[in-house]
Design an enzyme around this catalytic site. Sequence first.
Site, PDB file in Angstrom:
ATOM      1  N   GLU A  24       0.828  -1.215   0.000  1.00 18.38           N
ATOM      2  CA  GLU A  24       0.000   0.000   0.000  1.00 18.38           C
ATOM      3  C   GLU A  24       0.859   1.262   0.000  1.00 18.38           C
ATOM      4  OE1 GLU A  24      -2.945  -0.325  -0.674  1.00 18.38           O
ATOM      5  OE2 GLU A  24      -3.433  -2.363  -0.025  1.00 18.38           O
ATOM      6  N   GLY A  25       0.371   2.258  -0.681  1.00 20.89           N
ATOM      7  CA  GLY A  25       1.112   3.514  -0.803  1.00 20.89           C
ATOM      8  C   GLY A  25       0.851   4.475   0.356  1.00 20.89           C
ATOM      9  N   LEU A  81      -1.784  14.666 -11.768  1.00 20.74           N
ATOM     10  CA  LEU A  81      -1.723  13.783 -12.938  1.00 20.74           C
ATOM     11  C   LEU A  81      -0.976  12.514 -12.538  1.00 20.74           C
ATOM     12  CD1 LEU A  81      -2.192  13.712 -16.091  1.00 20.74           C
ATOM     13  CD2 LEU A  81       0.174  14.495 -16.285  1.00 20.74           C
ATOM     14  N   THR A 116      -5.667   7.739  -4.234  1.00 16.43           N
ATOM     15  CA  THR A 116      -5.793   8.247  -2.859  1.00 16.43           C
ATOM     16  C   THR A 116      -4.983   9.537  -2.703  1.00 16.43           C
ATOM     17  OG1 THR A 116      -4.035   6.742  -2.172  1.00 16.43           O
ATOM     18  CG2 THR A 116      -6.280   6.030  -1.748  1.00 16.43           C
ATOM     19  N   PHE A 117      -3.990   9.729  -3.560  1.00 16.37           N
ATOM     20  CA  PHE A 117      -3.212  10.980  -3.560  1.00 16.37           C
ATOM     21  C   PHE A 117      -4.147  12.142  -3.880  1.00 16.37           C
ATOM     22  CE2 PHE A 117       1.199  12.623  -3.969  1.00 16.37           C
ATOM     23  CZ  PHE A 117       0.933  13.890  -4.461  1.00 16.37           C
TER      24      PHE A 117
HETATM   25  O1  GFB Z   1      -0.047   7.937  -2.388  1.00 14.44           O
HETATM   26  P1  GFB Z   1      -0.478   6.745  -3.086  1.00 14.44           P
HETATM   27  O2  GFB Z   1      -0.914   5.629  -2.255  1.00 14.44           O
HETATM   28  O3  GFB Z   1      -1.588   7.135  -4.112  1.00 14.44           O
HETATM   29  O4  GFB Z   1       0.742   6.254  -3.961  1.00 14.44           O
HETATM   30  P2  GFB Z   1      -2.441   6.279  -5.164  1.00 14.44           P
HETATM   31  C1  GFB Z   1       1.283   7.005  -4.961  1.00 14.44           C
HETATM   32  C2  GFB Z   1       2.698   7.469  -4.624  1.00 14.44           C
HETATM   33  O5  GFB Z   1       3.316   7.860  -5.843  1.00 14.44           O
HETATM   34  C3  GFB Z   1       2.745   8.683  -3.722  1.00 14.44           C
HETATM   35  C4  GFB Z   1       3.942   9.101  -5.698  1.00 14.44           C
HETATM   36  O6  GFB Z   1       2.785   8.420  -2.372  1.00 14.44           O
HETATM   37  C5  GFB Z   1       3.990   9.377  -4.208  1.00 14.44           C
HETATM   38  O7  GFB Z   1       5.126   8.793  -3.644  1.00 14.44           O
HETATM   39  N1  GFB Z   1       3.140  10.142  -6.366  1.00 14.44           N
HETATM   40  C6  GFB Z   1       1.963   9.995  -7.012  1.00 14.44           C
HETATM   41  C7  GFB Z   1       3.490  11.421  -6.448  1.00 14.44           C
HETATM   42  N2  GFB Z   1       1.541  11.178  -7.496  1.00 14.44           N
HETATM   43  C8  GFB Z   1       2.480  12.090  -7.166  1.00 14.44           C
HETATM   44  C9  GFB Z   1       2.612  13.489  -7.369  1.00 14.44           C
HETATM   45  O8  GFB Z   1       1.777  14.156  -7.964  1.00 14.44           O
HETATM   46  N3  GFB Z   1       3.709  14.087  -6.843  1.00 14.44           N
HETATM   47  C10 GFB Z   1       4.652  13.398  -6.165  1.00 14.44           C
HETATM   48  N4  GFB Z   1       5.690  14.072  -5.680  1.00 14.44           N
HETATM   49  N5  GFB Z   1       4.574  12.075  -5.960  1.00 14.44           N
HETATM   50  C11 GFB Z   1      -2.175   3.674  -4.881  1.00 14.44           C
HETATM   51  C12 GFB Z   1      -0.967   2.842  -4.624  1.00 14.44           C
HETATM   52  O9  GFB Z   1      -1.719   4.900  -5.437  1.00 14.44           O
HETATM   53  O10 GFB Z   1      -3.050   3.014  -5.725  1.00 14.44           O
HETATM   54  C13 GFB Z   1      -1.336   1.483  -4.111  1.00 14.44           C
HETATM   55  O11 GFB Z   1      -0.206   3.424  -3.616  1.00 14.44           O
HETATM   56  C14 GFB Z   1      -2.329   0.819  -5.019  1.00 14.44           C
HETATM   57  O12 GFB Z   1      -0.172   0.720  -4.047  1.00 14.44           O
HETATM   58  C15 GFB Z   1      -3.500   1.756  -5.266  1.00 14.44           C
HETATM   59  O13 GFB Z   1      -1.703   0.482  -6.237  1.00 14.44           O
HETATM   60  C16 GFB Z   1      -4.484   1.222  -6.249  1.00 14.44           C
HETATM   61  O14 GFB Z   1      -3.769   5.962  -4.598  1.00 14.44           O
HETATM   62  O15 GFB Z   1      -2.394   7.124  -6.371  1.00 14.44           O
END
Ligand code: GFB
Length: 424
Positions: free
Chosen positions: A47-48, A286, A383-384
Amino acid sequence: LLLWALAAHAEDVLYDDNFEPDSSKFKLVVDEAKAPRYLLYDVNPGEGFNLRRDVYMRIAVLVRNLNEDSPWILVLPPWGRMYHWKSKDVGQQIRIPWSTFFDLESLRRFVPVMEFADFLKISPSKEINEVYYLQNYKEGWDKWEEKMDKRPCIFNPYYFDSEQDRWHGWFFGYEEEVWTKKLECLSVMGHASFLKPFLTQNRTARSIMLDRAEIVLHDRYGDSVFWQARRSMRFAQQLRDIADDFRREFLDSTDEKDETVLDDDWTQMKRNHGDAKGGPYLSVHLRREDFVRSRRKDIPSLEHAAKQIKKLMTKLKLKRVFIATDAPQNEFGELKSYLEEYQVYRFTPTPEVKSKYKDGGVAIIDQWICAHAKYFVGSRESTFSFRIQDEREILGFDPEKTFNRLCNEEDKECEQPAKWKIVY
Ligand code: GFB
């Protein structure tokens, strides 16, 4: 809550090298509060960052609930081993304390918390008394009902050292030192606070860890307690300052002009929708990287993303656009080439900022800048993007300017995100 805050503070006192056991402060706490117990948790390694923040809220609500009967302290799981945190030039990204990213004083206004490193200081044997590895039911389920049962482990990432009679595991990157004598697997279907009787009836363990805590659900998604937990998760001041400097320098955006000034204490802060005006820029999250492969139907091509951005820029009469993205620089360059008539910004950290705050800190800076724009558009089911949306609810933006997303070119309906509005 005051009593438990005191109990939490007692722990702060205990780590202090200058602490004198007979000080009046200590007596007060010992007299008035029972010795606190410690709840630790961890999340599925896949999980992120932002889903982990969501799991924190579920556990924080549980610990708040536990504190209605006796003092418990939530031990914050250090950050690290994150699939998305790939930067090589910042050293190892493990054992990162919560204070690097969040304001602990603010968290403590909701529930007593302590850093894991501080927990280790008061547990010289480095033992966590009991670890429960949460799992689903192997046989699946026909009807949803709250239940839990000790079961054989479906999967067990811990290993047993028979010579020492101890279980070892990842333990947030402290695998050499930390151990437990008791490890059991627990099949659970339920809300976080469903575990309360199980935790309170167990009177032998001072410290209990729930691994795979994402298995339990929010007690009540979206209610006022949920939002209190969310509001308490303020980013660390140092990260907000970096983001605010960027806003001022490049985006003509300050809290005074944008009407986004924060009250020092979130418990006293209440905004109506529309109070916040936001800076004169469009912000975009994005999401690229793994989403381009795993969510092909939702993620637009760069050209189509640019088309949607242009349309919004015209509608909103804006010149500046801020892009938060995990895209590599060549993809960002391509996007920019489609938007030549606009001022397109991306936050690029200095080497000092990067090595101090790492990928997680840079992600937060991006989120904070996105949260302050006049209008935000995100990526589907990221979730970001969701955490940026909540931040904007807290600041008091009009939901129409927050709950928006980019769509893939094939997606003609382009359904917009559900509006999860703040509740006080
Ligand atoms: O935060 P997060 O759980 O969001 O994981 P999702 C995405 C990670 O990618 C962030 C990087 O914690 C950052 O490290 N990241 C993504 C970014 N967008 C940005 C951005 O705009 N700026 C920067 N600096 N970094 C989840 C995954 O992604 O989606 C899970 O974590 C799983 O593993 C799920 O795959 C479906 O929700 O986008």
